[in-house]
Design an enzyme around this catalytic site. Structure first.
Site, PDB file in Angstrom:
ATOM      1  CG  ASP A  84      -1.970   0.984   1.296  1.00 44.30           C
ATOM      2  OD1 ASP A  84      -2.395   1.426   0.212  1.00 44.30           O
ATOM      3  OD2 ASP A  84      -2.417   1.340   2.408  1.00 44.30           O
ATOM      4  CG  HIS A 207      -6.241   4.846  -1.590  1.00 41.69           C
ATOM      5  ND1 HIS A 207      -5.156   4.348  -0.940  1.00 41.69           N
ATOM      6  CD2 HIS A 207      -6.162   4.396  -2.862  1.00 41.69           C
ATOM      7  CE1 HIS A 207      -4.426   3.630  -1.794  1.00 41.69           C
ATOM      8  NE2 HIS A 207      -5.018   3.648  -2.969  1.00 41.69           N
ATOM      9  N   GLY A 208      -9.072   5.574   1.517  1.00 46.62           N
ATOM     10  CA  GLY A 208      -9.774   6.297   2.581  1.00 46.62           C
ATOM     11  C   GLY A 208     -11.195   5.810   2.778  1.00 46.62           C
ATOM     12  N   GLY A 209     -11.400   4.487   2.696  1.00 53.87           N
ATOM     13  CA  GLY A 209     -12.742   3.905   2.789  1.00 53.87           C
ATOM     14  C   GLY A 209     -13.420   4.084   4.137  1.00 53.87           C
ATOM     15  CG  ASN A 231      -5.203   1.085   7.859  1.00 47.39           C
ATOM     16  OD1 ASN A 231      -5.256   0.178   8.689  1.00 47.39           O
ATOM     17  ND2 ASN A 231      -4.154   1.866   7.749  1.00 47.39           N
TER      18      ASN A 231
HETATM   19  P1  13P Z   1      -8.591   4.566   5.836  1.00 47.93           P
HETATM   20  O1  13P Z   1      -7.589   4.362   6.912  1.00 47.93           O
HETATM   21  O2  13P Z   1      -9.149   5.930   5.850  1.00 47.93           O
HETATM   22  O3  13P Z   1      -9.640   3.505   5.827  1.00 47.93           O
HETATM   23  O4  13P Z   1      -7.810   4.465   4.438  1.00 47.93           O
HETATM   24  C1  13P Z   1      -7.198   3.266   4.068  1.00 47.93           C
HETATM   25  C2  13P Z   1      -6.420   3.400   2.818  1.00 47.93           C
HETATM   26  O5  13P Z   1      -6.775   4.130   1.919  1.00 47.93           O
HETATM   27  C3  13P Z   1      -5.214   2.590   2.674  1.00 47.93           C
HETATM   28  O6  13P Z   1      -4.481   2.939   1.571  1.00 47.93           O
END
Ligand code: 13P
Length: 287
Positions: A84, A207-209, A231
């Protein structure tokens, strides 16, 4: 056996659902995610940031652990082990270590340098059957020391990078790692739509789910997003369950201090989060 993410993402794009990338931090995290993907009959991508890789004693250790765990747990759904937000050096190290998928994040570099390095990695990854994610425009917020300004990607640049032969493309559309601020403007569907029109069949990555409302997730999938990264939400779930266990004094009862007991509520909470996301993304039953 670990697989490239190419086939699962092509199927997701064609079938209008998304595959979850869940980041791992240790053995418990990995086990919870693998078991839940298997239970839900869903393909899954395990994300490893460079920081988490270092924490887990290096990429070789991670690859060996995940590979062995897939085998010992009898996991039959497709599993990709993915770097990642990799640097160029990190990408090379993961290819060497046995990862089946790589993200090269050249979004902070001038576009010409991003294109050059991505192009070189495309050739290496193709030769080894490894999937490759590129990034254009940056994801806002901070993840493991990688800080992004969060500007929306330029659809023309997306078209250029997509045409290099990458497997999937991450494009900034107002998304942020970690917690969304209260005054967040939401995802830019206008940008996503323009990118999708320029990149056609290319699976797009969101990203940033963590913390994106369900209706926005569904709309993003409708507009071509086929991989969604989560994440922070698993970290919160783990933290909350662990805190509750300790605050209830359960670690002081009997052998409640045994790490297998102490870490169990957190591991179960991760499973629940992954279950909810797999359902929301629509990848259940797709393996
Ligand atoms: P979050 O931590 O906001 O869920 O983002 C995860 C991510 O995009 C990993 O690359």
């Amino acid at each position: 056996m670990l697989v490239s993410a190419e086939e699962m993402l092509k199927k997701a794009k064609a079938g209008h659902y998304a595959v979850g990338q869940f980041n791992i931090n240790n053995l418990e995290w990995t086990k919870s995610i693998l078991l839940t993907a298997q239970e839900m009959k869903s393909p899954v991508i395990l994300g490893v940031s460079e920081g988490a890789g270092k924490y887990m004693c290096g990429f070789k250790t991670v690859a060996a652990m995940v590979d062995a765990m897939v085998d010992s747990l009898g996991i039959t759904v497709p599993v990709a082990l993915h770097l990642d937000h990799g640097t160029y050096e990190g990408a090379k190290a993961c290819i060497e270590a046995g990862f089946s998928s790589i993200m090269f994040d050249g979004s902070s570099l001038p576009i010409e340098e991003n294109v050059e390095k991505t192009k070189e990695l495309v050739a290496t990854c193709k030769e080894k059957g490894i999937s490759l994610e590129a990034e254009v425009g940056s994801i806002g917020g901070e993840e493991d020391g990688v800080v992004g300004a969060g500007e929306c990607a330029d659809p023309e640049e997306c078209e250029r990078v997509a045409s290099l032969g990458v497997t999937m493309l991450a494009a900034g559309i107002g998304n942020i790692h970690g917690k969304y601020p209260d005054n967040w403007a939401g995802l830019s569907f206008e940008t996503l739509d323009a990118i999708q029109q320029k990149t056609g069949d290319m699976p797009l990555v969101l990203h940033g789910g963590t913390g994106i409302p369900d209706d926005m997730i569904k709309k993003a999938i409708d507009l071509g997003v086929s991989k969604i990264n989560v994440n922070t939400e698993c970290q919160w779930a783990f933290q909350k369950a662990t805190r509750e266990y300790i605050m209830a004094g359960k670690d002081l009862e009997g052998k409640g201090f045994d790490p297998r007991k102490l870490l169990a509520p957190g591991a179960e909470a991760i499973k629940e989060t992954v279950r909810e996301k797999i359902k929301l993304f629509g990848s259940d039953g797709k393996a």
